[in-house]
Scaffold this active site. Structure first.
Site, mmCIF file in Angstrom:
data_model
loop_
_atom_site.group_PDB
_atom_site.id
_atom_site.type_symbol
_atom_site.label_atom_id
_atom_site.label_comp_id
_atom_site.label_asym_id
_atom_site.label_seq_id
_atom_site.Cartn_x
_atom_site.Cartn_y
_atom_site.Cartn_z
ATOM 1 N N SER A 36 -17.267 -6.857 -27.495
ATOM 2 C CA SER A 36 -16.297 -7.561 -26.659
ATOM 3 C C SER A 36 -16.507 -7.328 -25.170
ATOM 4 O O SER A 36 -16.061 -8.136 -24.347
ATOM 5 C CB SER A 36 -14.873 -7.147 -27.043
ATOM 6 O OG SER A 36 -14.687 -5.753 -26.895
ATOM 7 N N ASP A 324 -6.869 -5.181 -20.071
ATOM 8 C CA ASP A 324 -6.043 -5.020 -21.264
ATOM 9 C C ASP A 324 -6.317 -3.634 -21.853
ATOM 10 O O ASP A 324 -6.859 -2.764 -21.174
ATOM 11 C CB ASP A 324 -6.266 -6.157 -22.282
ATOM 12 C CG ASP A 324 -7.658 -6.155 -22.890
ATOM 13 O OD1 ASP A 324 -8.409 -5.166 -22.720
ATOM 14 O OD2 ASP A 324 -8.030 -7.149 -23.547
ATOM 15 N N HIS A 327 -10.437 -3.302 -22.161
ATOM 16 C CA HIS A 327 -11.420 -4.067 -21.398
ATOM 17 C C HIS A 327 -11.073 -4.064 -19.915
ATOM 18 O O HIS A 327 -9.903 -4.163 -19.536
ATOM 19 C CB HIS A 327 -11.484 -5.507 -21.913
ATOM 20 C CG HIS A 327 -11.702 -5.596 -23.383
ATOM 21 N ND1 HIS A 327 -10.658 -5.769 -24.277
ATOM 22 C CD2 HIS A 327 -12.832 -5.488 -24.125
ATOM 23 C CE1 HIS A 327 -11.147 -5.784 -25.515
ATOM 24 N NE2 HIS A 327 -12.460 -5.610 -25.441
#
Length: 361
Positions: A36, A324, A327
Site C-alpha cells: 500500500s 491515516d 500511511h
C-alpha cells in the site's frame, strides 16, 4: 501532389524517429513492486467484495483533487521518483488502457506481502507474473534487442515485507523468537528468488525501500494501550531483523550476479526520525494521523472498508507525518523520495536511485 508527398514523407520520418527513440539509449524506465505504500490504485480493479477506502474522499485531496486509490492525500514515493527521473507518473498496471509500458508500470497492491496471505490482494508472486506478461508484450512490440536494452537499463523499485510481519503478529501475539527468525528467513528467501527471476528477465538495477518502524505506525500505537500508546517493540524488532537480513541478501546477489546493482533506502531510520522529531522536518505532529478516529486517528479514514465509519480530517495535511493509520502524507512522501533519489550514503546506498538511472549531476 508534390506537396502531399512531402507531407507524407515528413510524417513517416517523424513516426520512424518516435519509434527509434521509444527504446533508445537514453530511455528511462521504472517498474514498481510493492504494497500500500506504493499502490497507485491497482486494488480498485480487483474482482473483490472488499471495498477500497482509498477510492473515497479525503484520499487524493492534496494533489490529484480526487481519490485515485492511493493511500495518501496526494502523491506516493514512486510518483515522485518518476517525476525526478522525468517520467510520467506511472498508472496502475491493472488500469484499462494503461498498456503502454515503455516508461514502465506500477504493480504494487495494498495489503500485498512477499508470502501469500490474502487472496484479495496482489502478492509478490503475482506481481512478478504481471511483470513477465509486460516483458512478453514489449518483446512482441519492440523485438528482443530493444527490449533487452530497456530491461537492462530500467530501475526496479520495491517496497515489500511489512504486511508479512503484520500478518504473523496479528495471528500470533506470542510468536517465539526462534520462529520470528525462521519467518524472516522465509520472507528474505522468497524475496531473493524473485530478484533472481527479475535478473534472468533482464533486470540489473534494483532499488529497495526497506521495512519501516512497524510498531510506531498510528494503528500499532492505538493497539498498544497498555503501555500508553508507545511503539510495539516486537513489530519494530522484526522489521529491524528483516532489514539486516535484506542488506546481507542484496550484497550477496551483487557479488554473484554480473552487472547487478542495488540501492537500499533506510526507510526505517528516516521515517522513525520524522515520527520522533517532526519539527526537525517542518511537521507539527509525528504520532497522530491526520485522517481517522481514535486516540491516534488510526482507524476509519475514508469511512474504512465498510465505508460507514465516522472520521475526522485535519485542516492542514502538511503539518502531519501520517495521513491515516499506516500511511504518510504527500509532504512526508516527497521528503522520503528525495532521500531515495539522492540521499546521503548512511541512508541510501551503495547507489542512489539517481545514480541507477544514470544521472550524474
Amino acid at each position: 501532389m508534390a506537396r502531399l508527398r512531402f507531407v507524407l514523407c515528413a510524417i513517416l520520418i517523424l513516426l520512424n524517429t518516435i519509434n527509434s527513440n521509444a527504446a533508445g539509449p537514453n530511455q528511462k524506465t521504472l517498474f514498481v513492486f510493492g504494497d500500500s505504500l506504493f499502490d497507485p490504485g491497482n486494488n480498485q480493479y480487483l474482482n473483490s467484495s472488499m471495498t477500497v477506502p482509498s477510492t473515497r474522499w479525503p484520499y487524493g485531496e492534496t494533489y490529484f483533487k480526487n481519490p485515485t486509490g492511493r493511500f495518501s492525500d496526494g502523491r506516493l514515493v514512486p510518483d515522485f521518483i518518476a517525476q525526478f527521473a522525468n517520467l510520467p507518473i506511472l498508472a496502475p498496471y491493472l488500469q484499462h488502457g494503461a498498456e503502454q509500458f515503455i516508461h514502465g508500470t506500477n504493480f504494487a497492491s495494498a495489503g500485498a506481502g512477499v508470502l501469500a496471505h490474502n487472496d484479495s490482494t496482489i502478492n509478490l508472486s503475482t506481481q512478478l507474473n504481471h511483470f513477465k506478461a509486460v516483458v512478453k508484450s514489449l518483446r512482441q512490440k519492440l523485438g528482443d534487442k530493444k527490449v533487452n536494452r530497456v530491461l537492462n537499463n530500467a530501475v526496479y523499485l520495491f517496497s515489500m515485507g511489512g504486511n508479512d510481519y503484520f500478518s504473523l503478529l496479528n495471528q500470533n501475539l506470542n510468536v517465539t523468537q526462534s520462529y520470528q527468525t525462521q519467518y524472516v528467513k522465509m520472507v528474505i528467501g522468497s524475496l531473493t528468488n524473485t530478484l533472481k527471476e527479475v535478473y534472468i528477465l533482464g533486470g540489473r538495477k534494483i532499488a529497495f525501500q526497506n521495512v519501516g518502524p512497524l510498531g510506531c505506525v498510528p494503528i500499532a500505537r492505538e493497539r498498544n494501550p497498555q503501555v500508553g500508546g508507545s511503539c510495539d517493540e516486537v513489530a519494530s524488532a522484526m522489521a529491524r531483523q528483516h532489514n539486516k537480513a535484506l542488506s546481507v541478501a542484496l550484497k550477496k546477489l551483487e557479488s554473484t550476479l554480473p552487472g547487478f546493482k542495488y540501492s537500499m533506502f533506510d526507510y526505517y531510520s528516516a521515517l522513525l526520525d520524522k515520527v520522533n522529531n517532526p519539527s526537525k522536518y517542518g511537521f507539527k505532529e509525528g504520532k497522530e494521523a491526520c485522517c481517522g478516529h481514535g486516540a491516534y486517528g488510526a482507524f476509519g479514514c475514508g469511512g474504512g472498508f465498510s465505508g460507514k465509519e465516522n472520521f475526522e480530517v485535519c485542516h492542514n495535511t502538511a503539518e502531519y507525518v501520517w495521513f491515516d493509520g499506516a500511511h504518510t502524507t504527500e509532504r512526508a512522501n516527497r521528503q522520503l523520495a528525495e532521500l531515495i533519489w539522492n540521499g546521503p550514503p548512511m541512508i541510501t546506498g551503495p547507489y542512489t536511485v539517481k545514480q541507477l538511472f544514470g544521472y550524474t549531476k
